[in-house]
Design a protein around this motif. Structure first.
Motif, short mmCIF file in Angstrom:
data_model
loop_
_atom_site.label_atom_id
_atom_site.label_comp_id
_atom_site.label_asym_id
_atom_site.label_seq_id
_atom_site.Cartn_x
_atom_site.Cartn_y
_atom_site.Cartn_z
N ASP A 8 0.83 -1.21 0.00
CA ASP A 8 0.00 0.00 0.00
C ASP A 8 0.86 1.26 0.00
O ASP A 8 0.59 2.21 -0.74
CB ASP A 8 -0.92 0.01 1.22
CG ASP A 8 -2.03 -1.04 1.11
OD1 ASP A 8 -2.24 -1.55 0.00
OD2 ASP A 8 -2.66 -1.34 2.14
N VAL A 9 1.89 1.26 0.84
CA VAL A 9 2.78 2.44 0.90
C VAL A 9 3.54 2.58 -0.41
O VAL A 9 3.74 3.69 -0.92
CB VAL A 9 3.74 2.32 2.10
CG1 VAL A 9 4.72 3.48 2.11
CG2 VAL A 9 2.95 2.28 3.40
N PHE A 13 3.47 5.80 -3.07
CA PHE A 13 4.68 6.49 -3.54
C PHE A 13 4.73 6.49 -5.06
O PHE A 13 5.02 7.51 -5.69
CB PHE A 13 5.93 5.84 -2.97
CG PHE A 13 7.19 6.29 -3.67
CD1 PHE A 13 7.71 7.55 -3.45
CD2 PHE A 13 7.80 5.47 -4.62
CE1 PHE A 13 8.84 7.99 -4.14
CE2 PHE A 13 8.94 5.89 -5.30
CZ PHE A 13 9.46 7.15 -5.05
N CYS A 14 4.49 5.34 -5.67
CA CYS A 14 4.58 5.23 -7.13
C CYS A 14 3.55 6.12 -7.82
O CYS A 14 3.81 6.67 -8.90
CB CYS A 14 4.41 3.78 -7.56
SG CYS A 14 5.80 2.71 -7.07
N LEU A 62 5.85 -6.01 -5.56
CA LEU A 62 6.50 -4.92 -6.30
C LEU A 62 5.73 -4.46 -7.52
O LEU A 62 6.21 -3.60 -8.27
CB LEU A 62 7.91 -5.35 -6.71
CG LEU A 62 8.89 -5.66 -5.57
CD1 LEU A 62 10.22 -6.15 -6.13
CD2 LEU A 62 9.10 -4.43 -4.69
N ALA A 63 4.52 -4.97 -7.74
CA ALA A 63 3.75 -4.62 -8.94
C ALA A 63 3.60 -3.11 -9.15
O ALA A 63 3.76 -2.63 -10.29
CB ALA A 63 2.38 -5.30 -8.90
#
Length: 389
Positions: A8-9, A13-14, A62-63
């Motif tokens: 979630d974090v 960020f992404c 890591l998606a």
């Protein structure tokens, strides 16, 4: 700096990072005991923040980061990108979209052919980095504060380096140079080693076609075994062992005992049994199915006068353009183009051909000459009559 350990974090960020023109990226990994690199840490920075992503955290996928890598609207800035990109190709099956390598840009801006990250930080940012954590165990948890500081510095200063190198590339109008270099980095073939082609990296020369045939099957066998078992190639067999096996071609366990390159008892191992089967197939090949040997060149030696003139030209071109000579052509490439007008070398492709390769061929065929002046080496045209004489 934040250490991201949850999906979630990471996704949040992404989502923020996707709004920027570029992000800087680096990785820490281990590879000493494996064929495939083991990803231990990902560092990413935008203009506003820098984060560390922990791919070893139990609650992270890591998606979201892979989606950022695939986003064509965001430039992914790396330094010496090849190994980092190789990791992401293995994990995603694709090369990150829109990548930029500051080591490549630095090379065309006169910083040398393989400028290190810390040397660019020193030259462009006037900062001396602490590299004492470079060889720490990045798989160990928790990460120390010193490790975190070291890791995040690899992407924070990279922002300033990227901006400065972009300015220099634009000022020198060398974007075509950079793009030529990026073509290789953006090709998935750069990162996917096909076992059938593994023999090419060995650079071994043989006088007999059957030796070459043996090397090809042995290198393929080793590469496939290394990939399947996730072991370094050298743990399967070292390069020099492959060379000796290709020329000696032992077909019995006792024949292995006479070789200096393999340990005692190896001839009775399962690996040796597989190798003997492959070598028996090689021995059974008819001459018509053996690989052709390269034709021997019978013209002037590349180490002779023509090669010397081309090397003088290379030095002059490098000085005129403010780049290291090795960026333009290596000594081996000069030898190759002296031997063959159509040699498959970078010096005869893209911007290098325009800058140097065409002139090198013109010198080789007597169409231009070189003269020393107070301003340096100058080229001058040679008439066909003069060339014939």
């Amino acid at each position: 700096m934040d250490l991201i350990i949850s999906t979630d974090v990471l996704a949040a960020f992404c989502e923020r990072a996707a709004k920027f023109e570029f992000v800087t990226v680096d990785t820490e990994f281990l590879r000493e005991t494996t064929y495939w690199p083991r990803l231990c840490l990902i560092q990413v920075a935008t203009d506003d923040e820098a984060v560390l992503i922990d791919p070893l955290a139990p609650d992270i996928k890591l998606a979201p980061f892979f989606d950022l890598l695939a986003n064509p609207n965001v430039t992914k800035v790396f330094h010496a990108a090849r190994q980092d990109v190789e990791i992401f190709v293995k994990l995603t099956g694709a090369v990150p979209h829109n990548i930029f390598d500051t080591q490549v840009a630095a090379s065309v801006c006169g910083f040398g052919d393989s400028a290190s990250y810390d040397s660019l930080v020193r030259a462009i940012c006037s900062v001396e980095l602490d590299k004492s954590s470079r060889f720490t165990d990045w798989s160990a948890r928790p990460l120390t504060e010193k490790q975190r500081t070291y890791a995040v510095a690899d992407v924070t200063w990279l922002r300033d380096i990227y901006r400065e190198l972009r300015k220099q590339v634009e000022a020198t109008r060398r974007w075509d140079w950079v793009e030529d270099e990026m073509t290789t980095l953006r090709s998935i073939d750069t990162y996917v080693v096909q076992p059938e082609q593994a023999w090419e990296r060995l650079k071994m020369k043989f006088n007999r076609s059957r030796d070459l045939a043996a090397l090809k099957v042995l290198a393929k066998w080793r590469e496939q075994r290394a990939q399947d078992t996730d072991q370094p190639r050298s743990r399967i067999l070292k390069d020099d062992v492959l060379g000796e096996l290709a020329t000696q071609r032992p077909l019995t366990p006792d024949a292995f005992e006479k070789l200096r390159a393999v340990p005692r008892g190896f001839g009775r191992s399962s690996a040796a049994a597989e190798i003997m089967a492959l070598l028996k197939d090689v021995e059974a090949l008819p001459k018509s199915e053996l690989p052709p040997m390269p034709e021997r060149y019978r013209g002037p030696s590349p180490k002779g006068a023509v090669g010397d003139l081309v090397r003088v030209l290379l030095k002059a071109v490098a000085e005129q353009n403010g780049v290291a000579a090795r960026i333009i052509a290596t000594s081996d490439e000069i030898d190759a183009l002296v031997l063959d007008d159509d040699a498959d070398v970078p010096a005869l492709k893209g911007w290098r051909r325009k800058l140097f390769g065409e002139k090198a061929l013109a010198i080789k065929h007597g169409r231009i000459g070189l003269i020393a002046t107070r301003k340096g080496i100058v080229e001058f045209p040679v008439s066909q009559t003069e060339a014939a004489e």
